[in-house]
Design a protein around this motif. Sequence first.
Motif, PDB file in Angstrom:
ATOM      1  N   ASN A 149       0.825  -1.481   0.590  1.00 60.92           N
ATOM      2  CA  ASN A 149      -0.156  -0.418  -0.280  1.00 60.92           C
ATOM      3  C   ASN A 149       0.895   0.963   0.387  1.00 60.92           C
ATOM      4  N   CYS A 152       1.491   1.629  -3.658  1.00 60.22           N
ATOM      5  CA  CYS A 152       0.924   2.119  -4.433  1.00 60.22           C
ATOM      6  C   CYS A 152       0.709   3.719  -4.241  1.00 60.22           C
ATOM      7  N   ASN A 153       0.379   3.803  -3.094  1.00 57.25           N
ATOM      8  CA  ASN A 153       0.040   5.238  -2.286  1.00 57.25           C
ATOM      9  C   ASN A 153       1.224   6.637  -3.434  1.00 57.25           C
ATOM     10  N   ARG A 161      -6.931   3.777  -7.078  1.00 54.58           N
ATOM     11  CA  ARG A 161      -6.491   3.431  -5.576  1.00 54.58           C
ATOM     12  C   ARG A 161      -8.051   3.539  -5.091  1.00 54.58           C
ATOM     13  N   ARG A 164      -9.734  -0.272  -6.323  1.00 48.67           N
ATOM     14  CA  ARG A 164      -8.450  -1.214  -4.916  1.00 48.67           C
ATOM     15  C   ARG A 164      -9.570  -1.176  -3.100  1.00 48.67           C
ATOM     16  N   TRP A 165      -9.933   0.013  -3.136  1.00 42.43           N
ATOM     17  CA  TRP A 165     -10.942   0.247  -1.507  1.00 42.43           C
ATOM     18  C   TRP A 165     -11.967  -0.821  -1.781  1.00 42.43           C
ATOM     19  N   LEU A 189      -8.542   7.947   1.755  1.00 39.57           N
ATOM     20  CA  LEU A 189      -7.530   7.434   1.307  1.00 39.57           C
ATOM     21  C   LEU A 189      -7.024   8.982   0.790  1.00 39.57           C
ATOM     22  N   SER A 228      -8.825  -1.269 -11.448  1.00 37.99           N
ATOM     23  CA  SER A 228      -7.864  -0.706  -9.956  1.00 37.99           C
ATOM     24  C   SER A 228      -6.757  -1.676 -10.642  1.00 37.99           C
TER      25      SER A 228
END
Length: 250
Positions: A149, A152-153, A161, A164-165, A189, A228
Amino acid sequence: MKLRRPIVSELARKRDHRANRLLAALEPEDLAYLAPHLEIVALPKGTILYQAGETLRYAYFPHDTIVSLVADMSNGSSAEMAVFGCESMVGLISAFVTRQSIGRYVVQFPGVASRICLDRMHEAINVRPSIRQLILRFTEALLSRILQNVACNAIHSVEARCCRWILSTHDRLNQDTLPLTHEFLAEMLGVQRSTVSIITRALQAEGLIQQGRGFIAVTDRSGLERASCECYGKVRRNFERLLPHTYTKT
């Protein structure tokens, strides 16, 4: 946010500890060892399990609830550091030494969880090798998810993202209609509410979701997976490798 505490109710007591997939993965004799020390508590939305710096007393095994570990900044902003659902346990990993919460643990979706005193859980880890192995596998899976993560961020778009969530929440709640608001997604987020509104309108226009007041319904899961980033699949496959059956098959 108003402080709320877990509730022990007659309805909650009737639930099965094996609704949590980690507990369900235990051998019967190991679950029987833990069972006398487990209690089932109801967790209303907004329940604060721990504030940052507070002493951790219990580990929680969510059933149909989701708990976020949130970092609160001095300027009033906040962002999610980790999230825990029915494939997880809450509170143990950060409590091996200091037992101080590293952030705010808040219930995002109402439900129930099994909880156990940390002293009892540590005792079980020390005397039951199979329980210790399960916790070590979970620790590795959780660490890999948190690190993924972070990457990813830093690399992927807010749109990816957000998808994904939504997918991860869909996995944990195992239902198509999710009680998600724009305000909530924005906090998780770490972006503005207006950004989330733009993203969800675009996802709805593409037929991937349907949104209403206080909810988002997944209407095209395959399309949502394509929208995603790769991180969703990597995290899920790693959990399934280390802890088979921790996610439902969709």
